[in-house]
Each structure stands twice: as structure tokens, then as C-alpha cells.
Design an enzyme around this catalytic site. Structure first.
Site, PDB file in Angstrom:
ATOM      1  N   THR A  45       0.822  -1.206   0.000  1.00  0.00           N
ATOM      2  CA  THR A  45       0.000   0.000   0.000  1.00  0.00           C
ATOM      3  C   THR A  45       0.859   1.259   0.000  1.00  0.00           C
ATOM      4  O   THR A  45       0.612   2.209  -0.755  1.00  0.00           O
ATOM      5  CB  THR A  45      -0.910   0.018   1.235  1.00  0.00           C
ATOM      6  OG1 THR A  45      -1.652  -1.199   1.294  1.00  0.00           O
ATOM      7  CG2 THR A  45      -1.865   1.195   1.208  1.00  0.00           C
ATOM      8  N   TYR A 108     -12.899  -5.140  -2.806  1.00  0.00           N
ATOM      9  CA  TYR A 108     -13.990  -4.754  -3.695  1.00  0.00           C
ATOM     10  C   TYR A 108     -15.004  -5.867  -3.958  1.00  0.00           C
ATOM     11  O   TYR A 108     -16.198  -5.643  -3.833  1.00  0.00           O
ATOM     12  CB  TYR A 108     -13.481  -4.202  -5.037  1.00  0.00           C
ATOM     13  CG  TYR A 108     -14.581  -3.569  -5.857  1.00  0.00           C
ATOM     14  CD1 TYR A 108     -15.068  -2.303  -5.530  1.00  0.00           C
ATOM     15  CD2 TYR A 108     -15.169  -4.246  -6.919  1.00  0.00           C
ATOM     16  CE1 TYR A 108     -16.109  -1.731  -6.256  1.00  0.00           C
ATOM     17  CE2 TYR A 108     -16.205  -3.690  -7.640  1.00  0.00           C
ATOM     18  CZ  TYR A 108     -16.676  -2.434  -7.313  1.00  0.00           C
ATOM     19  OH  TYR A 108     -17.706  -1.876  -8.010  1.00  0.00           O
ATOM     20  N   TYR A 134      -2.148 -10.575   4.502  1.00  0.00           N
ATOM     21  CA  TYR A 134      -2.261  -9.151   4.846  1.00  0.00           C
ATOM     22  C   TYR A 134      -3.731  -8.823   5.031  1.00  0.00           C
ATOM     23  O   TYR A 134      -4.480  -8.719   4.050  1.00  0.00           O
ATOM     24  CB  TYR A 134      -1.625  -8.327   3.730  1.00  0.00           C
ATOM     25  CG  TYR A 134      -1.671  -6.821   3.896  1.00  0.00           C
ATOM     26  CD1 TYR A 134      -1.941  -6.206   5.110  1.00  0.00           C
ATOM     27  CD2 TYR A 134      -1.422  -6.000   2.793  1.00  0.00           C
ATOM     28  CE1 TYR A 134      -1.974  -4.829   5.238  1.00  0.00           C
ATOM     29  CE2 TYR A 134      -1.450  -4.617   2.898  1.00  0.00           C
ATOM     30  CZ  TYR A 134      -1.725  -4.046   4.125  1.00  0.00           C
ATOM     31  OH  TYR A 134      -1.756  -2.671   4.235  1.00  0.00           O
ATOM     32  N   ARG A 139      -9.317  -1.126   4.110  1.00  0.00           N
ATOM     33  CA  ARG A 139      -9.126  -0.920   2.679  1.00  0.00           C
ATOM     34  C   ARG A 139      -9.841  -1.975   1.837  1.00  0.00           C
ATOM     35  O   ARG A 139     -10.263  -1.702   0.719  1.00  0.00           O
ATOM     36  CB  ARG A 139      -7.632  -0.925   2.328  1.00  0.00           C
ATOM     37  CG  ARG A 139      -6.888   0.309   2.837  1.00  0.00           C
ATOM     38  CD  ARG A 139      -5.424   0.268   2.408  1.00  0.00           C
ATOM     39  NE  ARG A 139      -4.694   1.424   2.894  1.00  0.00           N
ATOM     40  CZ  ARG A 139      -4.585   2.585   2.263  1.00  0.00           C
ATOM     41  NH1 ARG A 139      -5.176   2.748   1.095  1.00  0.00           N
ATOM     42  NH2 ARG A 139      -3.889   3.570   2.779  1.00  0.00           N
ATOM     43  N   LYS A 162       0.104 -10.218   8.521  1.00  0.00           N
ATOM     44  CA  LYS A 162       0.211  -8.794   8.824  1.00  0.00           C
ATOM     45  C   LYS A 162      -1.193  -8.336   9.193  1.00  0.00           C
ATOM     46  O   LYS A 162      -2.089  -8.274   8.338  1.00  0.00           O
ATOM     47  CB  LYS A 162       0.737  -8.013   7.615  1.00  0.00           C
ATOM     48  CG  LYS A 162       0.759  -6.503   7.816  1.00  0.00           C
ATOM     49  CD  LYS A 162       1.165  -5.789   6.530  1.00  0.00           C
ATOM     50  CE  LYS A 162       1.099  -4.273   6.703  1.00  0.00           C
ATOM     51  NZ  LYS A 162       1.452  -3.554   5.444  1.00  0.00           N
ATOM     52  N   ILE A 204       5.187  -4.346  10.431  1.00  0.00           N
ATOM     53  CA  ILE A 204       5.397  -3.993   9.023  1.00  0.00           C
ATOM     54  C   ILE A 204       5.143  -2.499   8.970  1.00  0.00           C
ATOM     55  O   ILE A 204       4.004  -2.040   9.030  1.00  0.00           O
ATOM     56  CB  ILE A 204       4.438  -4.745   8.079  1.00  0.00           C
ATOM     57  CG1 ILE A 204       4.365  -6.239   8.438  1.00  0.00           C
ATOM     58  CG2 ILE A 204       4.868  -4.535   6.625  1.00  0.00           C
ATOM     59  CD1 ILE A 204       5.675  -6.982   8.351  1.00  0.00           C
TER      60      ILE A 204
END
Length: 297
Positions: A45, A108, A134, A139, A162, A204
Site C-alpha cells: 500500500t 472490492y 495481509y 481498505r 500482517k 510492518i
């Protein structure tokens, strides 16, 4: 896959025309290795991966691998919301010589837990590389739940998650049920110390671009039982971390790096550089941090 205490999610520096500035990429890599970064995550990201083409990602991954020269592990962000494309990118990253891959929860399309399990399992089957899951529901909209992560942890090459859910309860639940050797890393700089306290392995990081050595000092203090020292550094870091995320990532960290003459502020649309007011606010926080920093150097 041993990625150490602090892995840094590498920015992608750009020229003014928006093309990748490889000379500055190399400069940032050297800066990170010199200031406490144990491993580097490329095309995440913070690297503005949504704006990079597939070809740009693969070229950047190859360049970072060649620049690092095995001094620290390199993990490539190869996940997307398209399983077939994630497999393709993972295979190409493996050919480029990365040490592992990071796979984000599909965004999405809002898959179910069963769909997410099948997505990650399908990618894992197609690579010999170690995998870092992750989870970032802010997001991706979907939250990869602890029970799904624990099922995925049984797949031999899935080694790390993560966790950027922001939930210490969720992280603790994963840690309490994880097999030996499976590690939980924070995806939020501000939760590094709290996560260590419940058994996590590290961070991270975005902030490590500018305070990598201090992040390492905090973790070292905690692991040595100097919990008061670790808490003091955490308390000093927190306002700066909040300032780094007060605007869309990585706009503020790029501004901070420009203050250090390491990189430029340039980002790709739809991100925009900080306003003068936002810069002034960050500068105040930065100066306060430098004053606090003198007390634990």
C-alpha cells in the site's frame, strides 16, 4: 521466513512526470538498511501499488532484489482481488528472486470467509515461497477472521499474518490458536508495542522510513524487560505516527523523507501532496518528536 522485528513497506519514489525514480528507490533502500530495517516489503500500500501497472511492479521488484543483494529479505506484494492474476504475479516475483510474498485480502468483490480461504490456498499451492497474509479491512472491506487465518496457518508455506484490523483482541485470538512458528505482525505502527505485549513478533512499518532506529530501540527495550523505556519511546512515537497517517498514506511519509533530503514528495493521482497547512502541522509534530527523541538516544 525470518523478517526480523521491523519490516518496512517501501515507498515508490516518482519523477515529476510520474515515472518511477529508480535512483531514489536505491537511495531509500540504502537508507532503510542503514537505519534499522530488517526486511523490505515492495509493492505494498505504501508503495502506491494500486497505481502501478503489472509491468512496473515486476520491474520494481526485480530492481529492489538486485539493489538489496540478499542483505535483508525482500517480500513482494503480489496479492490482488483477482486470484489468477495474484498467482501470475507471485510466480513472476518468485522468478525475480524475492524471499517471500505478501497477499492482501481481496478487495472490492467482498468474498466470504470460505472464498478468502480458497483464494489464499490456491495461490499457496502455486508457489514454494513463504507467504505473509495481509488483513486490512479498512481498505478491503472484508475482515479475514481469526478462525480463517488459523485454518490458513495449517498450509505449510503460509508463515505470517500482517494484521491491520486495529483489533488487539483479534490479534490475540490468532496468537492463542496459532501453530508453533506462525507469526503475527502489526500493520499499524502505533500498535507495535501493544502487540509485542500479547505475543506478536514485530511491525510492518511505514514510520520506519524516518524512525527505524527508534522503532528498533523500543522493541529491544521491551524484549530486554525494560518496559518503562519501551513505553516512553512508544509514547514519544505515537503523535508522530498519527501525523504520518493524518493524510492518505504515503503522502506524509514522503513529505517527511523530503525534509531529510532522501526522496521527493511526488505521489501519483488520485493521491495529492500535502497542503502548506498540512506541512506546517506535520513540522510542529516533527519538532516535538525530535525534542523527545533526545531523551532516549
Amino acid at each position: 521466513m525470518n523478517i526480523g522485528n521491523v519490516a518496512t513497506a517501501l515507498i515508490t519514489p516518482f519523477h515529476e512526470d510520474g515515472s518511477i525514480h529508480y535512483e531514489i528507490v536505491a537511495k531509500v533502500v540504502e537508507h532503510l538498511i542503514a537505519t534499522g530495517t530488517d526486511s523490505i516489503v515492495v509493492c505494498g500500500t505504501t508503495g502506491e501499488s494500486p497505481t502501478l501497472t503489472h509491468e512496473e511492479k515486476m520491474h520494481l521488484i526485480q530492481f529492489v532484489v538486485e539493489t538489496v543483494r540478499k542483505r535483508v529479505p525482500v517480500i513482494a506484494g503480489t496479492g490482488s482481488n483477482n486470484t489468477a492474476e495474484s498467482i501470475r504475479a507471485t510466480k513472476e516475483a518468485e522468478e525475480a528472486g524475492v524471499d517471500g510474498v505478501m497477499l492482501v485480502t481481496p478487495y472490492y468483490n467482498k468474498p466470504s470467509q470460505r472464498g478468502m480461504y480458497a483464494h489464499f490456498a490456491a495461490i499457496a499451492k502455486e508457489t514454494t515461497l513463504p507467504i505473509m497474509l495481509y488483513n486490512i479491512p479498512g481498505r478491503s472491506i472484508v475482515n479475514l477472521l481469526p478462525e480463517t487465518i488459523l485454518e490458513l496457518s495449517k498450509i505449510p508455506n503460509i508463515h505470517i499474518v500482517k494484521e491491520a484490523s486495529g483489533s488487539l483482541d483479534q490479534m490475540t485470538e490468532i496468537l492463542s490458536g496459532a501453530p508453533k512458528g506462525f507469526k503475527v505482525y502489526s500493520g499499524d505502527d502505533g500498535l507495535t508495542l501493544p502487540l509485542l505485549a500479547v505475543g506478536g513478533s514485530g511491525i510492518i512499518s511505514v514510520a520506519a522510513h524516518v524512525v527505524g532506529e527508534d522503532m528498533q530501540k523500543m522493541i529491544k527495550a521491551f524484549k530486554e524487560g525494560r518496559h518503562g523505556d519501551a513505553a516512553f519511546i512508544h509514547q514519544a512515537l505515537l503523535p508522530l505516527i498519527r501525523a504520518l497517517f493524518a493524510t492518505p498514506n504515503p503522502t506524509a511519509v514522503k513529505y517527511a523523507l523530503s525534509k531529510l533530503n532522501i526522496s521527493s514528495e511526488t505521489v501519483r493521482l488520485p493521491l495529492v501532496e500535502l497542503t502548506e497547512q498540512e506541512k506546517a502541522h506535520f513540522d510542529i509534530v516533527w519538532e516535538h518528536y525530535l525534542a523527545k527523541q533526545k531523551q532516549f538516544q
